[in-house]
Write an enzyme that holds these catalytic residues in place. Sequence first.
Site, PDB file in Angstrom:
ATOM      1  CG  HIS A 134      -1.939  -0.995   1.350  1.00  0.00           C
ATOM      2  ND1 HIS A 134      -2.133  -1.751   2.476  1.00  0.00           N
ATOM      3  CD2 HIS A 134      -2.870  -1.406   0.460  1.00  0.00           C
ATOM      4  CE1 HIS A 134      -3.146  -2.589   2.284  1.00  0.00           C
ATOM      5  NE2 HIS A 134      -3.609  -2.400   1.062  1.00  0.00           N
ATOM      6  CE  LYS A 162     -12.729  -7.219   2.328  1.00  0.00           C
ATOM      7  NZ  LYS A 162     -11.574  -6.477   1.804  1.00  0.00           N
ATOM      8  NE  ARG A 211      -2.685  -7.568  -4.525  1.00  0.00           N
ATOM      9  CZ  ARG A 211      -3.446  -7.942  -3.535  1.00  0.00           C
ATOM     10  NH1 ARG A 211      -2.932  -8.056  -2.324  1.00  0.00           N
ATOM     11  NH2 ARG A 211      -4.712  -8.239  -3.709  1.00  0.00           N
ATOM     12  CB  SER A 243      -4.291  -6.506   4.568  1.00  0.00           C
ATOM     13  OG  SER A 243      -3.867  -5.251   4.130  1.00  0.00           O
TER      14      SER A 243
HETATM   15  O1  PNS Z   1      -8.995  -2.893   0.216  1.00  0.00           O
HETATM   16  P1  PNS Z   1     -10.245  -3.414  -0.422  1.00  0.00           P
HETATM   17  O2  PNS Z   1     -11.002  -4.247   0.582  1.00  0.00           O
HETATM   18  O3  PNS Z   1      -9.970  -4.126  -1.710  1.00  0.00           O
HETATM   19  O4  PNS Z   1     -11.173  -2.127  -0.756  1.00  0.00           O
HETATM   20  C1  PNS Z   1     -12.456  -2.272  -1.302  1.00  0.00           C
HETATM   21  C2  PNS Z   1     -13.186  -0.917  -1.351  1.00  0.00           C
HETATM   22  C3  PNS Z   1     -13.234  -0.291   0.027  1.00  0.00           C
HETATM   23  C4  PNS Z   1     -12.462   0.010  -2.288  1.00  0.00           C
HETATM   24  C5  PNS Z   1     -14.635  -1.173  -1.897  1.00  0.00           C
HETATM   25  O5  PNS Z   1     -15.224  -2.186  -1.173  1.00  0.00           O
HETATM   26  C6  PNS Z   1     -15.520   0.069  -1.823  1.00  0.00           C
HETATM   27  O6  PNS Z   1     -15.358   0.980  -2.589  1.00  0.00           O
HETATM   28  N1  PNS Z   1     -16.490   0.070  -0.862  1.00  0.00           N
HETATM   29  C7  PNS Z   1     -17.423   1.159  -0.677  1.00  0.00           C
HETATM   30  C8  PNS Z   1     -18.798   0.827  -1.293  1.00  0.00           C
HETATM   31  C9  PNS Z   1     -18.735   1.019  -2.796  1.00  0.00           C
HETATM   32  O7  PNS Z   1     -18.760   2.128  -3.290  1.00  0.00           O
HETATM   33  N2  PNS Z   1     -18.591  -0.105  -3.518  1.00  0.00           N
HETATM   34  C10 PNS Z   1     -18.379  -0.111  -4.977  1.00  0.00           C
HETATM   35  C11 PNS Z   1     -19.637   0.085  -5.737  1.00  0.00           C
HETATM   36  S1  PNS Z   1     -20.164  -1.369  -6.418  1.00  0.00           S
END
Ligand code: PNS
Length: 169
Positions: A28, A52, A101, A139
């Site tokens: 990150h 989660k 990645r 993570s």
């Molecule tokens: O680190 P991650 O878990 O891959 O991050 C995922 C994240 C937080 C970017 C994603 O789940 C997110 O944007 N959540 C907020 C709700 C949202 O807008 N979802 C996408 C629309 S479908």
Amino acid sequence: MAHLMASQKHEKVIAIYPGSFDPVTNGHLDLIARGALIFDTLVVAVARNLDKSPLFAVKERLQMLRAVTAGLHNVEVDEFKGLLVEYARARGARVILRGIRAVSDYEYELQMAMMNRKVEPQIETVFMLPAEAYSYLSSRLVKELARYGGLTKGLVPPLVEARLRAKFS
Ligand code: PNS
């Protein structure tokens, strides 16, 4: 002419780098450093509403992120609830930054980027690649390693290493 001048004017680009950051890893951090070189402001945004069950509370994640990005003057750490694109719009951001990645990340990232574009076509998702050394890092695996007493040195910042040890001791 006015049109030309407007298009030549450099508008400040704010990018949001969203994620769970549970906890922040060197992968990150690598991406944050790369993003900070490209965008005028990079907002690292911790999502509050994920299904989660996290190891670290949002407050702890924000604290760790703030500590490890303290040296980057155009990086800000924040949290958000609800839809990412709505948060991005509210922050005046034109870009969502995500790291890819390996090929395995692509499908999920494509779906998310397309869905976000559907909801808010003005916001562009930009993908960047972390350093090769971090291409296997996540993570989730770092937590697993720490849970079973493995060494996380070199995978996460020293501060996070200590926090992980404290969680599992
Ligand atoms: O680190 P991650 O878990 O891959 O991050 C995922 C994240 C937080 C970017 C994603 O789940 C997110 O944007 N959540 C907020 C709700 C949202 O807008 N979802 C996408 C629309 S479908």
